[in-house]
Design an enzyme around this catalytic site. Structure first.
Site, PDB file in Angstrom:
ATOM      1  N   MET A 191      36.010  47.736  48.348  1.00 25.42           N
ATOM      2  CA  MET A 191      36.189  47.109  49.647  1.00 25.42           C
ATOM      3  C   MET A 191      34.818  46.259  49.816  1.00 25.42           C
ATOM      4  O   MET A 191      33.680  46.784  49.295  1.00 25.42           O
ATOM      5  CB  MET A 191      36.529  48.211  50.600  1.00 25.42           C
ATOM      6  CG  MET A 191      35.842  48.726  51.803  1.00 25.42           C
ATOM      7  SD  MET A 191      35.409  47.690  53.052  1.00 25.42           S
ATOM      8  CE  MET A 191      33.856  48.260  53.346  1.00 25.42           C
ATOM      9  N   PRO A 192      34.615  45.221  50.207  1.00 24.72           N
ATOM     10  CA  PRO A 192      35.577  44.594  51.261  1.00 24.72           C
ATOM     11  C   PRO A 192      36.951  44.017  50.186  1.00 24.72           C
ATOM     12  O   PRO A 192      36.822  43.922  48.902  1.00 24.72           O
ATOM     13  CB  PRO A 192      34.917  43.579  51.622  1.00 24.72           C
ATOM     14  CG  PRO A 192      33.701  43.071  50.713  1.00 24.72           C
ATOM     15  CD  PRO A 192      33.513  44.688  50.273  1.00 24.72           C
ATOM     16  N   LEU A 193      37.977  43.946  50.732  1.00 22.59           N
ATOM     17  CA  LEU A 193      38.920  43.277  50.294  1.00 22.59           C
ATOM     18  C   LEU A 193      39.087  41.729  50.454  1.00 22.59           C
ATOM     19  O   LEU A 193      38.954  41.262  51.406  1.00 22.59           O
ATOM     20  CB  LEU A 193      40.390  43.786  50.942  1.00 22.59           C
ATOM     21  CG  LEU A 193      41.525  43.029  50.727  1.00 22.59           C
ATOM     22  CD1 LEU A 193      42.089  43.166  49.076  1.00 22.59           C
ATOM     23  CD2 LEU A 193      42.850  43.525  51.262  1.00 22.59           C
ATOM     24  N   VAL A 211      38.489  41.043  54.292  1.00 14.34           N
ATOM     25  CA  VAL A 211      38.600  42.526  55.375  1.00 14.34           C
ATOM     26  C   VAL A 211      37.725  43.393  54.926  1.00 14.34           C
ATOM     27  O   VAL A 211      37.320  43.860  53.661  1.00 14.34           O
ATOM     28  CB  VAL A 211      39.965  42.808  54.991  1.00 14.34           C
ATOM     29  CG1 VAL A 211      40.390  44.117  55.954  1.00 14.34           C
ATOM     30  CG2 VAL A 211      40.968  41.950  55.350  1.00 14.34           C
TER      31      VAL A 211
END
Length: 129
Positions: free
Chosen positions: A1-3, A72
């Site tokens: 993450m992040p995506l 995201v």
């Protein structure tokens, strides 16, 4: 993450897409200070006419290299986000020849409870991460 999700026009080679992903990951590691193996990226290619990216009245010229990057992420300080915007534009120009005028970035924030990396667990909440 992040995506990280990429929306691009069809027509780039596998090598060009690999360079795009690698350059963006370098910017993520630099700006957000994430581990090297913290890498989640998805590319979606669009036919011409199915991807419209104008300039919001800013007089920004776009080319066929237009790249929409949707991020995201857990909350990040504003300074880290601004470092990312600058780093990703620099990396994409140097590695891919993509001009900063062709780079659009949107960051959406969520919380630790919004992530599961597998096995049906929320690793940020369980303490595994």
């Amino acid at each position: 993450m992040p995506l990280i999700r990429f929306d691009i026009l069809e027509g780039r080679s596998e090598a060009q897409i690999a360079a795009l992903l690698d350059a963006t990951h370098r910017a993520v590691v630099e700006a957000f200070e994430v581990p090297e193996r913290d890498r989640y990226q998805v590319v979606t290619e669009h036919k011409p006419g199915r991807f419209v990216a104008l300039d919001t009245g800013l007089n920004i010229e776009r080319s066929a290299n237009v790249t929409l990057i949707s991020v995201v992420s857990r909350p990040r300080p504003e300074q880290a986000k601004q470092r990312f915007y600058q780093a990703v534009c620099r990396e994409l120009r140097e590695a891919c020849g993509i001009e900063p005028s062709d780079v659009i970035v949107s960051i959406a924030i969520n919380s630790d409870a919004d992530w599961s990396f597998g096995h049906g667990r929320a690793q940020f909440l369980s303490g595994e991460l």
